[in-house]
Design an enzyme around this catalytic site. Structure first.
Site, PDB file in Angstrom:
ATOM      1  N   HIS A  88       0.796  -1.233   0.000  1.00  9.22           N
ATOM      2  CA  HIS A  88       0.000   0.000   0.000  1.00  9.22           C
ATOM      3  C   HIS A  88       0.823   1.274   0.000  1.00  9.22           C
ATOM      4  CE1 HIS A  88       0.988  -0.255   4.255  1.00  9.22           C
ATOM      5  NE2 HIS A  88       0.823   1.059   4.275  1.00  9.22           N
TER       6      HIS A  88
HETATM    7  C1  UD1 Z   1      -1.134   5.849   5.786  1.00 12.71           C
HETATM    8  C2  UD1 Z   1       0.269   6.279   6.209  1.00 12.71           C
HETATM    9  C3  UD1 Z   1       1.227   5.116   6.072  1.00 12.71           C
HETATM   10  C4  UD1 Z   1       0.727   3.900   6.810  1.00 12.71           C
HETATM   11  C5  UD1 Z   1      -0.682   3.581   6.319  1.00 12.71           C
HETATM   12  C6  UD1 Z   1      -1.230   2.384   7.055  1.00 12.71           C
HETATM   13  C7  UD1 Z   1       0.720   8.635   5.699  1.00 12.71           C
HETATM   14  C8  UD1 Z   1       1.541   9.556   4.864  1.00 12.71           C
HETATM   15  N1  UD1 Z   1       0.790   7.342   5.362  1.00 12.71           N
HETATM   16  O1  UD1 Z   1      -1.076   5.540   4.397  1.00 12.71           O
HETATM   17  O2  UD1 Z   1       2.474   5.488   6.627  1.00 12.71           O
HETATM   18  O3  UD1 Z   1       1.584   2.809   6.549  1.00 12.71           O
HETATM   19  O4  UD1 Z   1      -1.504   4.720   6.541  1.00 12.71           O
HETATM   20  O5  UD1 Z   1      -2.343   1.831   6.433  1.00 12.71           O
HETATM   21  O6  UD1 Z   1       0.069   9.076   6.611  1.00 12.71           O
HETATM   22  N2  UD1 Z   1      -8.729   5.013   2.262  1.00 12.71           N
HETATM   23  C9  UD1 Z   1      -9.994   4.478   2.276  1.00 12.71           C
HETATM   24  N3  UD1 Z   1     -10.475   4.009   3.472  1.00 12.71           N
HETATM   25  C10 UD1 Z   1      -9.771   4.093   4.612  1.00 12.71           C
HETATM   26  C11 UD1 Z   1      -8.458   4.622   4.585  1.00 12.71           C
HETATM   27  C12 UD1 Z   1      -7.953   5.089   3.383  1.00 12.71           C
HETATM   28  O7  UD1 Z   1     -10.670   4.397   1.271  1.00 12.71           O
HETATM   29  O8  UD1 Z   1     -10.287   3.688   5.671  1.00 12.71           O
HETATM   30  C13 UD1 Z   1      -8.204   5.594   1.020  1.00 12.71           C
HETATM   31  C14 UD1 Z   1      -8.077   7.105   1.169  1.00 12.71           C
HETATM   32  O9  UD1 Z   1      -9.248   7.767   0.834  1.00 12.71           O
HETATM   33  C15 UD1 Z   1      -6.946   7.448   0.247  1.00 12.71           C
HETATM   34  C16 UD1 Z   1      -6.097   6.189   0.261  1.00 12.71           C
HETATM   35  O10 UD1 Z   1      -6.893   5.127   0.793  1.00 12.71           O
HETATM   36  O11 UD1 Z   1      -7.403   7.672  -1.048  1.00 12.71           O
HETATM   37  C17 UD1 Z   1      -4.834   6.382   1.060  1.00 12.71           C
HETATM   38  O12 UD1 Z   1      -5.138   6.731   2.418  1.00 12.71           O
HETATM   39  P1  UD1 Z   1      -4.155   7.692   3.250  1.00 12.71           P
HETATM   40  O13 UD1 Z   1      -4.711   7.863   4.594  1.00 12.71           O
HETATM   41  O14 UD1 Z   1      -3.860   8.917   2.433  1.00 12.71           O
HETATM   42  O15 UD1 Z   1      -2.776   6.954   3.311  1.00 12.71           O
HETATM   43  P2  UD1 Z   1      -2.407   5.414   3.518  1.00 12.71           P
HETATM   44  O16 UD1 Z   1      -1.975   4.872   2.214  1.00 12.71           O
HETATM   45  O17 UD1 Z   1      -3.459   4.658   4.240  1.00 12.71           O
END
Ligand code: UD1
Length: 347
Positions: A207
């Protein structure tokens, strides 16, 4: 002693795991009250709510509901909301965990208000430009208590001139992992639900931005996992970001078995039952070592050098593991209590 108020900021999946043992130790200790704030960075039930239930974390006092957007926008919106909460609550200290955007937002908001900050999982460095590296280095710089998970983290801070308030306490994820392993063996049904036999499958996660935000990088990682299915089936609980990227780039997962994200209990059971781990997650590299599972890290650098030195982890660019050895780098499973003891003594 007057009661002291600690405001803890969590937001993303790994932070729920890290906060669980610390919240528990805090509740067990007289004189301290916790105000738990959830930024909302992760919001799906299987990325957030399920973790609170299983890890028995109290419901957050504040749910800020902030997620998505660019890194700057997300971090900035969190800071606006966190500042308001901190002004209202007037905490004696703020605790932040790890290296996500929620960590940095919590640290910067507290620093501007001159509230002392405790950084749990301080001092890690991958010496890269990953967003997590920026988050952790800046958070360390403004923190008063630097709770280090490994002796190597203490050395990293010393190299950057940080020696005040630095404490090697051990890894709170090791505390959580010990707590969960017994429960997973007793009550998780994930292997049966997925029709998996213990020891006969590999566990993968994917991820991180460097693997998912670019088509070529993602295609490379997917090809790597698909090739690994020739050795044993590969089960991949798919982060929503990766699911969206795979679809958006029109990639196929081949023989990889993708499943929905799983809870921490089920993840622990999958880890306990797998033959090998393939991951770009920081947390899972360590958890693989805690359960003595060989791990391939799908990255070119790692902040968890000790797992590589111990011969249980290798970067995907390296063909072989180093000779195996036992290391005592992650403490004794009581890191969270040490964090709370230090805070209580100094507040
Ligand atoms: C974040 C952390 C990363 C950690 C990871 C654990 C940062 C920079 N990165 O990355 O270090 O390893 O969490 O999982 O903070 N999304 C959903 N549903 C959710 C959560 C996320 O659909 O419950 C989608 C978001 O809308 C977004 C994408 O996934 O489009 C990424 O989510 P984001 O919180 O930006 O970063 P992670 O990749 O989860």
């Amino acid at each position: 002693m007057n009661r002291r108020k600690i405001l803890s900021v969590v937001g993303a999946r790994p932070q729920f795991i890290k906060a669980a043992p610390v919240s528990k130790a805090l509740a067990a200790r007289g004189g301290l009250d916790e105000v738990l704030v959830h930024t909302g960075q992760h919001y799906d039930d299987n990325m957030s709510g399920a973790f609170f239930e299983e890890l028995e974390i109290p419901a957050p006092a504040y749910q800020l509901g902030i997620h998505g957007g660019g890194h700057g926008a997300m971090t900035g919106r969190m800071m606006i909301a966190l500042e308001e909460v901190m002004l209202r609550e007037q905490p004696h200290a703020v605790l932040v965990y790890g290296d996500t955007n929620s960590t940095l937002a919590g640290a910067l908001s507290a620093a501007k208000l001159r509230v002392p900050i405790g950084h749990v999982e301080a001092g890690l460095r991958s010496f890269s430009q990953m967003p997590e590296e920026i988050n952790r280095a800046l958070t360390d710089r403004v923190s008063r208590w630097l709770f280090c998970p490994t002796p190597g983290a203490v050395d990293n801070l010393a190299r950057e001139g940080m020696t005040q308030g630095v404490h090697f306490v051990g890894d709170v994820m090791y505390d959580a992992s010990l707590m969960m392993r017994a429960r997973a063996r007793a009550s998780s049904t994930i292997l049966a639900r997925l029709g998996l036999a213990a020891g006969c499958f590999q566990l993968a996660t994917l991820h991180r931005a460097e693997n998912t935000d670019d088509r070529r990088a993602l295609a490379r990682a997917v090809r790597y996992l698909d090739a690994a299915t020739r050795e044993a089936p590969v089960v991949l609980p798919l982060h929503p970001r990766t699911r969206a990227a795979v679809a958006g780039f029109g990639l196929a997962l081949g023989a990889i078995r993708a499943v929905d994200p799983v809870s921490y209990l089920d993840m622990t059971a999958l880890l306990d039952g797998c033959s090998r781990v393939l991951t770009d997650s920081g947390g899972l590299q360590k958890e693989a070592y805690f359960l003595r599972k060989p791990c391939v890290t799908l990255r070119d650098v790692t902040e968890w050098h000790e797992t590589v030195e111990a011969g249980w982890n290798r970067l995907w660019g390296n063909a072989d593991y180093r000779p195996r050895q036992e290391i005592a780098a992650y403490g004794d499973g009581h890191a969270a209590e040490k964090v709370i003891d230090l805070l209580a003594a100094e507040l």
